[in-house]
Write a protein that holds these residues in place. Structure first.
Motif, mmCIF file in Angstrom:
data_model
loop_
_atom_site.group_PDB
_atom_site.id
_atom_site.type_symbol
_atom_site.label_atom_id
_atom_site.label_comp_id
_atom_site.label_asym_id
_atom_site.label_seq_id
_atom_site.Cartn_x
_atom_site.Cartn_y
_atom_site.Cartn_z
ATOM 1 N N UNK A 129 -8.045 4.046 9.248
ATOM 2 C CA UNK A 129 -8.350 4.213 10.856
ATOM 3 C C UNK A 129 -7.205 4.977 11.262
ATOM 4 N N UNK A 130 -7.490 5.518 12.392
ATOM 5 C CA UNK A 130 -6.543 6.217 13.229
ATOM 6 C C UNK A 130 -6.102 5.130 14.207
ATOM 7 N N UNK A 131 -4.766 5.639 14.773
ATOM 8 C CA UNK A 131 -4.086 4.482 15.583
ATOM 9 C C UNK A 131 -4.784 5.142 17.148
ATOM 10 N N UNK A 132 -5.380 3.858 17.652
ATOM 11 C CA UNK A 132 -5.929 4.368 19.155
ATOM 12 C C UNK A 132 -5.285 4.727 20.340
ATOM 13 N N UNK A 133 -3.769 4.307 20.445
ATOM 14 C CA UNK A 133 -3.158 4.582 21.192
ATOM 15 C C UNK A 133 -1.473 4.500 20.558
ATOM 16 N N UNK A 134 -0.519 5.047 21.555
ATOM 17 C CA UNK A 134 0.780 4.920 21.221
ATOM 18 C C UNK A 134 1.247 3.352 21.186
ATOM 19 N N UNK A 135 1.990 3.089 20.206
ATOM 20 C CA UNK A 135 2.366 1.521 20.291
ATOM 21 C C UNK A 135 3.376 1.197 19.357
ATOM 22 N N UNK A 136 3.780 -0.099 19.207
ATOM 23 C CA UNK A 136 4.889 -0.524 18.282
ATOM 24 C C UNK A 136 4.358 -1.325 17.230
ATOM 25 N N UNK A 137 4.837 -1.296 16.084
ATOM 26 C CA UNK A 137 4.261 -2.260 15.015
ATOM 27 C C UNK A 137 5.091 -3.643 15.145
ATOM 28 N N UNK A 138 4.137 -4.574 15.132
ATOM 29 C CA UNK A 138 4.700 -5.938 15.172
ATOM 30 C C UNK A 138 4.298 -6.768 13.767
ATOM 31 N N UNK A 139 3.330 -6.176 13.094
ATOM 32 C CA UNK A 139 3.263 -6.840 11.815
ATOM 33 C C UNK A 139 2.779 -5.497 10.893
ATOM 34 N N UNK A 140 3.285 -5.728 9.604
ATOM 35 C CA UNK A 140 2.637 -4.955 8.554
ATOM 36 C C UNK A 140 3.415 -3.742 8.207
ATOM 37 N N UNK A 141 3.207 -3.259 7.067
ATOM 38 C CA UNK A 141 3.967 -2.086 6.360
ATOM 39 C C UNK A 141 2.821 -1.262 5.869
ATOM 40 N N UNK A 142 2.833 -0.026 6.168
ATOM 41 C CA UNK A 142 2.068 0.983 5.889
ATOM 42 C C UNK A 142 2.623 2.730 5.699
ATOM 43 N N UNK A 143 2.096 3.542 5.120
ATOM 44 C CA UNK A 143 2.355 5.068 5.593
ATOM 45 C C UNK A 143 1.381 5.306 6.585
ATOM 46 N N UNK A 144 1.843 6.143 7.321
ATOM 47 C CA UNK A 144 0.999 6.920 8.463
ATOM 48 C C UNK A 144 1.127 8.559 8.356
#
Length: 724
Positions: A243-258
């Motif tokens: 998926x694409x990130x819908x808006x600017x934000x801060x990760x509060x849970x999870x680990x991934x490559x973007x």
């Protein structure tokens, strides 16, 4: 809506999309007409995005009056999407296939009329003149109506006026067939302008397409799908793999490559986890993320880029302003010249009236300045769009023109040429092993907020070292050292001077300290109460691409210099590594003086991190902010390198020079074609339908040439991509 200090309504802000406004002449016509309306002010017309913004006193001029005025000029006003960041209105002309637009219908109508007239001429030659007259007049009606509306609105010398006079004059002297052909070619030229303008807007559409239309958010323990424009700060969005990130934000849970390439230009996916910031439009890799939204759809990074590019395209470059002023005198002067061509040869030399009326009418068609007016804004718009595709943002044509003329580039050091935070570069132990010494130093610095202490801790963790426990915490000897008690005794991390005062610095270590400090590094001594264990050297390292970026600028013939407030030794060491000049130990006022001295020899670009370099950025000819998509980078200076690459400066210069070259080519095309056709017309070689090619043909050629800038790939100075 603005209000005065007395609480009365002063002005309404109105934003409209104007369909069919696809050239600089169109924009000038609309602006001239609206300026004549009472209570209308602050008019901003952007033909590149078909946008119109203005303020108006609703008591003096209503919105309906404004829209009617635009319709009378032959354009279609529609409401602009003002509340969301992605300005798409469904059903707009530009979103339909070109063959379904108003201008394509005019082409089909004039073509059909011309075909019918040709058929009549074939079947009944005696009626051919009347058939072509009918075809010409029917096709001329919408053009004449627009000419009349333009004349009444302050634009008497428009292309429609020249076309109407030329076509009517041709019919009068019996050249009805040519009048019908000219009207058809004019319609085709307008359609081609429309298609070309649509292609120029493709860069903005590509940015718009980066953001998903919907977002998955958590509400009351459930995941719901909502339109992105309904996202609010604090909402928690769930972003699945792919998926694409819908808006600017801060990760509060999870680990991934973007994959952030669409936003920052970084080609390698970045691993991100809790606490990391993410940007709208980034593509999630292999892990599910929960993201706390920090920016609404109207304010996220992609939206801000879109608005910056749109506003930049709306601003006029100095060359464009000059040509607009020139065109205001050029067109009436050309009409006067056409009149002289018509009357002088017959009156003075006894030449044939019909011949010279014909040539004067052809001159009218040649005289239209459309191609000249669009020559600069078309190139600027394409250059800005090409830069945006490579996350090189330039805030307007003036800045882009200046970038193409700079003779020197000045850099701040910290955060611009360097990473912006110190790193441990050398570990040398004289007692025990390096890892043991580094672990003890990290233990002493535990809990420190000092950049050097944080760098030491980070170095120990990067080696996977077990950091010993301290007893009672650390204490500081101000300006000299930090001391902590470990299991096997006290350990200090301090300056070489402090170690020397305690007679803990052997000669061999002292020589190494001097060598490392000569390289611009900060050295600390790790010692017990009685013995030096070794040393650590730290330095704010140059960015990985900094040296190559400086080489690219030098290959472009530009002077490069670093302006820094750091000490001379550190500044010189970094400058030696990167291969540029340096002026160090500069206070803010001294930086401004240095910029002024450079500007005395030509335009100067200043590159800074957009935070503490505001005075120098403002004082330079063009300021360039580096900032990886931060608000400061988007708002400060005249240009922004969202990729945070020093090499982006050379790419900007290559793109700016290509744009200036394209502008010069466009002006030569516009004026050159007119000069050629003027000579052939006066010599009796060109016909009316060939004369119209001097305008519509030149306009299409100029636009097509400007679109070549969209293909420019300004990678490096050595390999700048496709030139323009």
């Amino acid at each position: 809506m603005n209000t005065s200090e007395y609480g009365k309504v002063a002005a309404h802000t109105l934003k409209l999309r104007v369909e069919g406004m696809d050239c600089g002449a169109c924009a000038l016509k609309i602006e001239s007409a609206l300026k004549r309306l009472p209570g209308v002010s602050d008019i901003n017309v952007n033909f590149g995005t078909e946008m119109l913004a203005l303020n108006h006193d609703a008591g003096r001029t209503s919105r309906q009056v404004i829209e009617d005025k635009i319709r009378n000029l032959g354009y279609t006003p529609r409401p602009a999407a003002a509340e969301i960041a992605i300005p798409i209105d469904t059903g707009r002309q530009e979103d339909r296939p070109w063959w379904q637009t108003r201008k394509s219908r005019l082409v089909l109508i004039t073509a059909a009329l011309l075909a019918v007239a040709f058929g009549v001429a074939w079947v009944a030659p005696s009626l051919s003149f009347y058939a072509y007259v009918a075809a010409a007049l029917v096709g001329l009606v919408p053009i004449a109506r627009r000419a009349l509306a333009g004349a009444m609105s302050g634009t008497p010398f428009s292309i429609e006026t020249l076309m109407s006079v030329a076509a009517a004059g041709a019919i009068t002297i019996g050249a009805a067939e040519e009048a019908a052909v000219v009207i058809f070619l004019f319609a085709v030229g307008e359609l081609l302008e429309n298609v070309a303008a649509g292609r120029a807007r493709a860069g903005i559409k590509a940015l718009i397409g980066l953001v998903p239309r919907v977002a998955q958010i958590e509400q009351d323990g459930e995941i719901r799908q909502v339109p992105v424009e309904q996202l609010r700060v604090g909402d928690v969005a769930v972003v699945r793999p792919g998926d694409r990130v819908p808006s600017d934000g801060e990760i509060i849970e999870g680990l991934s490559e973007l994959d952030e390439a669409p936003v920052t230009g970084e080609s390698v996916p970045l691993s991100k986890t809790v606490g990391a910031l993410v940007y709208a439009g980034s593509i999630n890799g292999n892990g599910t993320l929960r993201i706390s939204i920090t920016k609404t759809a109207a304010d996220n990074t992609i939206a801000r880029i879109i608005h910056l590019v749109e506003n930049a395209q709306a601003s006029k470059a100095p060359t464009a302003r000059f040509i607009d002023n020139f065109a205001a005198y050029y067109t009436p002067a050309s009409m006067a010249a056409a009149v002289l061509i018509i009357v002088v040869p017959p009156l003075i030399f006894g030449a044939d009236w019909e011949t010279w009326i014909y040539r004067g009418l052809a001159t009218l068609l040649i005289a239209c300045p459309c191609a000249l007016v669009i020559s600069t804004p078309a190139a600027i718009a394409s250059g800005l769009a090409a830069g945006a595709r490579r996350v090189l943002l330039v805030k307007g044509g003036a800045a882009l023109e200046t970038l193409g003329k700079i003779t020197a580039v000045a850099f701040d050091k910290t955060g611009t040429l360097t990473v912006g935070k110190p790193e441990v570069t050398d570990v040398a132990a004289i007692e025990g092993d390096e890892d043991d010494m580094l672990a003890k130093a990290a233990a002493v610095e535990q809990g420190s907020s000092h950049p050097l202490g944080l760098a030491i801790i980070a170095a120990a963790r990067s080696r996977g070292l077990a950091i010993p426990q301290t007893f009672g915490g650390a204490s500081a000897v101000p300006g000299k050292a930090v001391v902590a008690r470990l299991r096997d005794g006290f350990v200090s991390v301090g300056s070489p001077r402090h170690a020397s005062e305690l007679n803990l610095l052997p000669d061999t270590l002292s020589d190494q300290v001097q060598k490392l400090e000569g390289e611009g590094k900060t050295v600390v001594i790790v010692a017990t109460k009685d013995l030096a264990l070794g040393l650590l050297a730290l330095r704010d390292e140059p960015r990985p691409d900094a040296a190559a970026g400086i080489r690219d600028l030098k290959a472009l013939g530009l002077q490069t210099i670093m302006l820094t407030g750091d000490n001379r030794r550190t500044g010189q060491a970094i400058a030696n590594v990167l291969g540029l000049d340096v002026r160090a130990e500069l206070l803010p006022d001294a930086k401004l003086d240095a910029i002024a001295q450079l500007k005395a020899h030509g335009p100067v670009a200043m590159v800074g991190d957009g935070i503490n370099d505001a005075p120098a950025l403002a004082a330079s000819s063009v300021g360039i902010a580096m900032g990886g998509g931060t608000d400061v980078a988007l708002e400060t200076a005249d240009a922004a390198l969202l990729s945070n690459r020093v090499g982006g400066v050379a790419e900007l210069v290559v793109l700016a020079r290509a744009t200036l070259s394209n502008i010069r080519q466009n002006i030569v095309i516009a004026l050159g074609l007119k000069a050629i056709f003027l000579m052939t017309t006066l010599l009796g070689i060109s016909s009316l339908w060939m004369a119209i090619l001097a305008d519509t043909g030149a306009t299409v050629l100029v636009t097509a040439n400007a679109l070549r800038l969209l293909r420019v790939r300004p990678t490096t100075a050595a390999s700048p991509g496709e030139s323009a």
